[in-house]
Design an enzyme around this catalytic site. Structure first.
Site, PDB file in Angstrom:
ATOM      1  N   LYS A 160      63.224  32.902  25.898  1.00  0.00           N
ATOM      2  CA  LYS A 160      63.794  33.805  24.898  1.00  0.00           C
ATOM      3  C   LYS A 160      65.100  34.406  25.417  1.00  0.00           C
ATOM      4  CE  LYS A 160      60.623  36.057  22.695  1.00  0.00           C
ATOM      5  NZ  LYS A 160      59.490  36.977  22.818  1.00  0.00           N
ATOM      6  N   ARG A 165      60.413  42.900  24.611  1.00  0.00           N
ATOM      7  CA  ARG A 165      59.814  41.598  24.292  1.00  0.00           C
ATOM      8  C   ARG A 165      59.553  40.801  25.554  1.00  0.00           C
ATOM      9  NH1 ARG A 165      64.334  38.993  20.533  1.00  0.00           N
ATOM     10  NH2 ARG A 165      62.570  37.842  19.670  1.00  0.00           N
ATOM     11  N   GLY A 195      52.444  34.169  20.753  1.00  0.00           N
ATOM     12  CA  GLY A 195      51.437  35.202  20.530  1.00  0.00           C
ATOM     13  C   GLY A 195      50.588  35.558  21.736  1.00  0.00           C
ATOM     14  N   MET A 235      51.577  37.001  24.621  1.00  0.00           N
ATOM     15  CA  MET A 235      51.930  38.279  25.219  1.00  0.00           C
ATOM     16  C   MET A 235      52.443  39.196  24.119  1.00  0.00           C
ATOM     17  SD  MET A 235      53.379  37.019  28.830  1.00  0.00           S
ATOM     18  CE  MET A 235      54.549  35.946  28.084  1.00  0.00           C
ATOM     19  N   ARG A 279      64.603  28.549  19.793  1.00  0.00           N
ATOM     20  CA  ARG A 279      64.004  27.734  20.848  1.00  0.00           C
ATOM     21  C   ARG A 279      63.681  26.395  20.240  1.00  0.00           C
ATOM     22  NH1 ARG A 279      58.531  31.300  20.841  1.00  0.00           N
ATOM     23  NH2 ARG A 279      57.951  30.852  18.716  1.00  0.00           N
ATOM     24  N   HIS A 281      49.883  32.185  13.103  1.00  0.00           N
ATOM     25  CA  HIS A 281      49.388  31.790  14.421  1.00  0.00           C
ATOM     26  C   HIS A 281      48.615  30.477  14.353  1.00  0.00           C
ATOM     27  CE1 HIS A 281      46.443  31.884  17.759  1.00  0.00           C
ATOM     28  NE2 HIS A 281      47.512  32.243  18.442  1.00  0.00           N
ATOM     29  N   ARG A 330      39.220  -8.598  39.254  1.00  0.00           N
ATOM     30  CA  ARG A 330      38.575  -8.067  40.460  1.00  0.00           C
ATOM     31  C   ARG A 330      37.199  -8.705  40.650  1.00  0.00           C
ATOM     32  NH1 ARG A 330      37.108  -1.799  40.489  1.00  0.00           N
ATOM     33  NH2 ARG A 330      35.514  -2.529  39.052  1.00  0.00           N
ATOM     34  N   THR A 363      42.955   4.441  42.523  1.00  0.00           N
ATOM     35  CA  THR A 363      43.058   5.874  42.842  1.00  0.00           C
ATOM     36  C   THR A 363      41.792   6.669  42.507  1.00  0.00           C
ATOM     37  OG1 THR A 363      44.225   6.128  40.749  1.00  0.00           O
ATOM     38  CG2 THR A 363      45.568   6.033  42.746  1.00  0.00           C
ATOM     39  N   ASN A 364      40.864   6.075  41.764  1.00  0.00           N
ATOM     40  CA  ASN A 364      39.596   6.802  41.551  1.00  0.00           C
ATOM     41  C   ASN A 364      38.831   6.909  42.860  1.00  0.00           C
ATOM     42  OD1 ASN A 364      40.327   6.747  38.897  1.00  0.00           O
ATOM     43  ND2 ASN A 364      38.825   5.194  38.295  1.00  0.00           N
ATOM     44  N   ASP A 365      38.581   5.737  43.480  1.00  0.00           N
ATOM     45  CA  ASP A 365      37.875   5.772  44.754  1.00  0.00           C
ATOM     46  C   ASP A 365      38.714   6.443  45.833  1.00  0.00           C
ATOM     47  OD1 ASP A 365      35.192   4.828  44.801  1.00  0.00           O
ATOM     48  OD2 ASP A 365      35.930   2.845  44.194  1.00  0.00           O
ATOM     49  N   CYS A 397      45.607   1.044  39.355  1.00  0.00           N
ATOM     50  CA  CYS A 397      44.696   0.760  38.246  1.00  0.00           C
ATOM     51  C   CYS A 397      43.632   1.837  38.092  1.00  0.00           C
ATOM     52  CB  CYS A 397      44.061  -0.602  38.431  1.00  0.00           C
ATOM     53  SG  CYS A 397      43.077  -0.724  39.924  1.00  0.00           S
ATOM     54  N   TYR A 448      54.057  -1.496  38.935  1.00  0.00           N
ATOM     55  CA  TYR A 448      53.531  -1.258  37.595  1.00  0.00           C
ATOM     56  C   TYR A 448      52.400  -0.238  37.625  1.00  0.00           C
ATOM     57  CZ  TYR A 448      49.533  -4.163  38.923  1.00  0.00           C
ATOM     58  OH  TYR A 448      48.434  -4.654  39.552  1.00  0.00           O
TER      59      TYR A 448
HETATM   60  P1  ADP Z   1      56.987  36.455  20.151  1.00  0.00           P
HETATM   61  O1  ADP Z   1      57.350  35.926  21.478  1.00  0.00           O
HETATM   62  O2  ADP Z   1      55.559  36.717  19.977  1.00  0.00           O
HETATM   63  O3  ADP Z   1      57.605  35.675  19.032  1.00  0.00           O
HETATM   64  P2  ADP Z   1      59.146  38.340  19.879  1.00  0.00           P
HETATM   65  O4  ADP Z   1      59.569  39.025  21.109  1.00  0.00           O
HETATM   66  O5  ADP Z   1      59.973  37.224  19.418  1.00  0.00           O
HETATM   67  O6  ADP Z   1      57.644  37.903  20.057  1.00  0.00           O
HETATM   68  O7  ADP Z   1      59.057  39.437  18.761  1.00  0.00           O
HETATM   69  C1  ADP Z   1      58.378  39.219  17.583  1.00  0.00           C
HETATM   70  C2  ADP Z   1      59.224  39.611  16.406  1.00  0.00           C
HETATM   71  O8  ADP Z   1      59.662  40.945  16.511  1.00  0.00           O
HETATM   72  C3  ADP Z   1      60.496  38.836  16.233  1.00  0.00           C
HETATM   73  O9  ADP Z   1      60.289  37.661  15.552  1.00  0.00           O
HETATM   74  C4  ADP Z   1      61.348  39.753  15.412  1.00  0.00           C
HETATM   75  O10 ADP Z   1      61.056  39.582  14.053  1.00  0.00           O
HETATM   76  C5  ADP Z   1      60.883  41.103  15.871  1.00  0.00           C
HETATM   77  N1  ADP Z   1      61.890  41.653  16.774  1.00  0.00           N
HETATM   78  C6  ADP Z   1      61.967  41.529  18.096  1.00  0.00           C
HETATM   79  N2  ADP Z   1      63.047  42.168  18.580  1.00  0.00           N
HETATM   80  C7  ADP Z   1      63.677  42.702  17.524  1.00  0.00           C
HETATM   81  C8  ADP Z   1      64.869  43.470  17.349  1.00  0.00           C
HETATM   82  N3  ADP Z   1      65.633  43.797  18.374  1.00  0.00           N
HETATM   83  N4  ADP Z   1      65.193  43.836  16.116  1.00  0.00           N
HETATM   84  C9  ADP Z   1      64.432  43.489  15.063  1.00  0.00           C
HETATM   85  N5  ADP Z   1      63.310  42.783  15.144  1.00  0.00           N
HETATM   86  C10 ADP Z   1      62.928  42.375  16.368  1.00  0.00           C
HETATM   87 MG    MG Z   2      59.423  35.366  18.756  1.00  0.00          MG
HETATM   88 MG    MG Z   3      54.366  38.581  19.771  1.00  0.00          MG
END
Ligand code: ADP
Ligand code: MG
Ligand code: MG
Length: 916
Positions: free
Chosen positions: A40, A110, A119, A121, A354, A472, A649, A806-808, A870, A890
């Site tokens: 990120k 974040r 989701g 963390m 990403r 999610h 074999r 590599t198993n044995d 193998c 191979y």
């Molecule tokens: P995750 O890794 O779970 O996607 P993020 O750190 O991306 O978590 O945060 C989740 C959401 O929070 C983002 O998709 C965004 O919508 C909102 N968010 C994060 N930082 C900001 C910010 N500086 N301003 C507005 N919204 C934010």
């Molecule tokens: Mg995000």
């Molecule tokens: Mg999150």
């Protein structure tokens, strides 16, 4: 400290940098710094540098996470100061001040590791608000509803993530206020109502944490930062890393970023999207947004989001800009982007980008489309597809005839394609428990949460009642390549009662359900499946012309073949397996286990007679009967390999594997005796029992097996080599090319191999004379016991090729019995003694060093020595990288793993060098 000198002369002995700023078109970091900044942070830096509208902020590096753990949850004062300096810099960039009652700066905190963990963390939004600042925010924006909506969100997130108060405690209060005011949606609450929510939340926080809700923004920031570091080690994050083989030591970064607000009213909103459809790969702008909402609202399934194309009507300017930016990002990164954005008063901000997780199906479509669009070269396209994900394309679908017969109970959003069928369970824990009992389950939930990951992992499919295409369940389902349907709104789920209702139909736990993740249709029944389209083409029941996905799959693998250096062979014992392997692209057989042929119909009695013989003459009689059968098998296998090398074999397993169990025989004998049934049947049973007892071994894995059988019963080697070479002669006479390679297993002494090779060469001379033709053949050995590796230079004086078993080799290097290791390997992994199961993925340090030694010593004696592998590892992506590196000729893998191996070998060739 903050004094800047302009002197360029010598680099100052400046302390290490732990915090990286981004803002106003310039960032300290960039996309290459994922190790330090996390995905990120690196993405935010890269977008900032590209001049995209990104709110300013800074990233606290992953190194600080490790320091936090090393220092037992403390951050050294120097790093604290570095962070404070960056807060000041951010305040300047933002033109706002943390905690100010005039113009308060709000930030998000974040998490973000090198690999995205959706989701897993936690994120905190609107940090910096307190009882005074919220009034300041109201005054400044003239929007009390917005100010208090932001504050209540902050208390809830901070309360949950930092103070560890269950979400329910807040939800409960929120619902109470909504109910009292007759509000249906969150957005129906006005300022007054939200003030009440805030009051209730603060009381909840105090009651549950034993202290007043922290009012000092600087204190809030420290606490939030530490909570993000703590979340790195929460149970679900650990589980996630275990599933995806992500090491624990890489740590997470923390991103602190100025807030922008999607919740200021109807001219604001927030959303997420993909530059292509991540389920099917189709070239379409894909995603969802919510008006007047913030952060996770879209993915949390609180309100049903709108498809992103509707944004064009609502806010055309922002939409156009978003399309331009994301198209640019796709070109820049040369990959599908998964992005997050917020619109504040019609002004667009990018919050994340990403590479987008996608299904195996989508990966193949996208990679081939990208080449057609000239966005990438074939070489780059290969690297866009995770080899493992190709397996998803081989998974069966429903038989269309059967599928049509059953009425559709409901339809949801097709989040991840594939056919899922199984018994319904309503919790992740049940999914795991039922699967352990050997059942196939479909996990049905109102919505999934990150804590469900273990259940999602084992389920055949995931079905949820709420949530959109970026919820999610959808994101994780696609990533795992699991069929998933989300937002099947007609499904009313009663988790406590372990049942669900669809219209007037009731589905109880354990009932069968099936769904099609491509169409979104759900049916309440078990439905027979049909092989995947690719398998149909490969096995000749469907024409390649009729299958778009097959053609793309084939194109991609043909590109891969151009770049790989490793040969790809198959482990195949029978002609039909060889045929399938060839169709999947294997060119040669690396291991044909002759004993598997012994289990063929009507053969076991002959094999048993061979084993039970207590003299050579009787044994030869049985072997004479086996000879034509084996010859036909070998003929078939050779033929299906169309002139590619076939390694066969000689017999390997301990002989008792072909005999009845001692305990069973004892029961039979006792039963006959008590029934008074004396006579021939009883005598035969007794003789058999006697011989089985003679053959009994304490440790068969280290007992009379492998080359030891051929040495003690040379007539077995004779028969087998005769069968191989006679089959080869027949093909040669038919004008077909054939390359037999005869492989002696379990050799540790060069003299063992010499003994067997003498037999093979003698038989060959005889056969060629009898047949009047000569076939070129090789004699080699499996290198699978440590002594074989250590003395590989000697063994290579006799061996014309090596194949690493590599198993044995793993069993014997570790001294772990493969069949018993299950009992303790899990504990070893839990205790972090082993990262991975060494039987699934090669232990490069120990067993791999044995292989490397074998390679080096073998080639010293015989530079042109053919070297293969193998074991089970031949189809494992990480192991293939290793085998490429040590310079094998191979790898050999099971037929269904051939596509994965082809692509993995190309990845290896494009990313690691031989000898690195
Ligand atoms: P995750 O890794 O779970 O996607 P993020 O750190 O991306 O978590 O945060 C989740 C959401 O929070 C983002 O998709 C965004 O919508 C909102 N968010 C994060 N930082 C900001 C910010 N500086 N301003 C507005 N919204 C934010
Ligand atoms: Mg995000
Ligand atoms: Mg999150």
């Amino acid at each position: 400290m903050s004094k800047k000198t302009k002197a360029k002369s010598k680099p100052s002995s400046k302390a290490r940098k732990y915090v990286y700023f981004f803002g106003a078109g310039k960032a300290d970091g960039n996309r290459t710094m994922k190790d330090l900044l996390g995905g990120k942070g690196a993405g935010l830096a890269e977008m900032t540098n590209a001049g995209l509208p990104v709110p300013p902020g800074f990233t606290i590096s992953t190194e600080v996470c490790n320091i936090y753990y090393k220092e037992k949850a403390k951050i050294p004062a120097a790093i604290d100061r570095e962070i404070e300096e960056h807060v000041k810099k951010l305040e300047k960039a933002a033109g706002a001040t943390l905690g100010s009652t005039e113009n308060p700066l709000l930030v998000s905190v974040r998490s973000g590791a090198k690999f995205s963990m959706p989701g897993m963390m936690d994120t905190i939004l609107n940090l910096g608000l307190n009882d005074d600042a919220v009034e300041g925010l109201k005054r400044r924006t003239q929007n009390g509803r917005f100010a208090f909506d932001s504050y209540r969100r902050f208390i809830q997130m901070f309360g949950n993530v930092v103070l560890e108060i269950p979400k329910d405690a807040f939800e409960h209060e929120f619902e109470a206020v909504k109910k009292a005011r007759g509000a249906k949606l969150d957005t129906d609450l006005d300022e007054q109502a939200l003030r009440e929510v805030v009051d209730r939340y603060k009381k909840t926080a105090k009651a549950k944490s034993g202290r007043d809700f922290p009012q000092d923004p600087h204190q809030q920031l420290k606490m939030a930062r530490d909570a993000v570091f703590r979340s790195w080690m929460n149970a679900r994050a650990i589980e996630y890393r275990r599933i995806y083989d992500i090491p624990d030591h890489i740590g997470t970064a923390v991103n602190v970023q100025m807030m922008v607000f999607g919740n200021t009213g109807d001219r604001s909103g927030t959303g997420v999207g993909f530059t292509r459809n991540p389920a099917t790969g189709a070239k379409e702008f894909y995603g969802e947004f919510l008006i007047n909402a913030q952060g996770e609202d879209v993915v949390a399934g609180i309100r049903t989001p709108q498809p992103i194309r509707e944004l064009e009507q609502v806010m055309p300017k922002a939409y156009k800009q978003l399309r331009e930016i994301t198209t640019r990002l796709e070109r820049h990164y040369k990959d599908v982007q998964d992005f997050e954005f917020t619109i504040q008063d019609e002004k667009l901000f990018m919050l994340q980008t990403r590479s987008g997780k996608r299904t195996g199906y989508a990966a193949v479509v996208i990679a081939t489309d990208f080449v057609a669009e000239k966005l990438v070269t074939p070489k780059e396209a290969i690297l866009l597809v995770d080899p493992e994900s190709l397996n998803q394309l081989l998974a069966p679908g429903f038989d269309p005839g059967e599928w049509k017969k059953i009425p559709t109970a409901t339809t949801g959003l097709p989040a991840s394609p594939g056919a899922a069928s199984g018994q319904v369970v309503f919790t992740a824990d049940e999914a795991v428990a039922w699967t352990q009992q050997g059942k196939q389950v479909v996990l049905v939930r109102r919505e999934t949460v990150p804590d469900d990951i273990h259940g999602m992992f084992v389920a055949q499919g995931i079905l949820t009642a709420t949530g959109g295409m970026t919820s999610h369940a959808a994101v994780v389902g696609r990533q795992m390549g699991k069929p998933s349907i989300v937002g099947a709104a007609r499904l009313e789920i009663d988790e406590a009662g372990r049942k669900a209702r669809v219209g007037d139909q009731v589905v109880k736990e354990g009932d069968y359900i099936s769904f099609d993740g491509l169409s979104g249709e759900v049916k309440i029944a078990q439905v027979a499946s049909k092989p995947s389209e690719i398998l149909q083409v490969v096995s000749g029941t469907l024409s390649a012309k009729k299958s778009d996905i097959y053609r793309r799959f084939d194109t991609l693998l043909t590109w891969a073949d151009k770049f790989r250096r490793l040969g790809i062979r198959a482990n195949a014992d029978l002609p039909d397996q060889a045929k399938l392997a060839y169709a999947f692209g294997a060119r040669g057989i690396g291991l044909c286990r002759t004993e598997h042929m012994f289990f063929g119909e009507g053969r076991i009695p002959i094999v048993q007679r061979m084993i039970l013989a207590d003299n050579e003459a009787d044994r030869r009689k049985a072997l004479d009967e086996l000879l034509p059968l084996q010859r036909d098998d070998f003929y078939g296998v050779f033929k299906e390999m169309h002139g590619e090398a076939v390694t066969i074999r000689t017999i390997d397993p301990p002989l008792h594997e072909f005999l009845p169990k001692r305990e069973d025989l004892m029961v039979d004998v006792a039963r006959l005796e008590t029934a008074g049934k004396l006579g021939k049947a009883l005598d035969e049973k007794k003789a058999l029992l006697h011989r089985v007892e003679q053959l009994h071994e304490f440790n068969p894995m280290l007992g009379h097996r492998g080359v030891r059988l051929g040495i003690t019963y040379p007539e077995i080697t004779e028969m087998q080599s005769r069968a191989i070479l006679e089959a080869a002669c027949r093909l040669q006479k038919e004008g077909r090319k054939v390359i037999p390679e005869i492989m002696i297993p379990l050799v540790g002494l060069v003299k063992e191999l010499r003994d067997q090779k003498t037999i093979v060469d003698r038989v060959a001379a005889d056969v060629f004379k009898e047949q009047g033709v000569k076939v070129k053949y090789l004699v080699g050995t499996m290198i699978e016991i440590p002594r074989g590796c250590i003395t590989a230079d000697e063994i290579a004086t006799e061996a014309q090729f090596f194949s690493f078993g590599t198993n044995d080799l793993t069993q014997l290097t570790y001294g772990f019995s493969r069949d018993d290791a299950g009992k303790f390997l899990k504990v070893y992994q839990d205790k972090k003694m082993l990262d991975r199961d060494p039987f699934a993925s090669i232990d490069t340090v120990g067993v791999g060093a044995m292989v490397a030694m074998g390679v080096e010593r073998g080639r010293k004696t015989r530079p042109d020595l053919k070297l293969g592998i193998c074991g089970e590892h031949g189809g494992d992506t990480a192991s293939i990288h290793f085998f490429h590196k040590v310079g094998l000729t191979y790898v050999s893998a099971s037929p269904y793993r051939i596509p994965v191996a082809r692509l993995a070998a190309a990845h290896a060739a494009l990313s690691v060098k031989v000898g690195d």
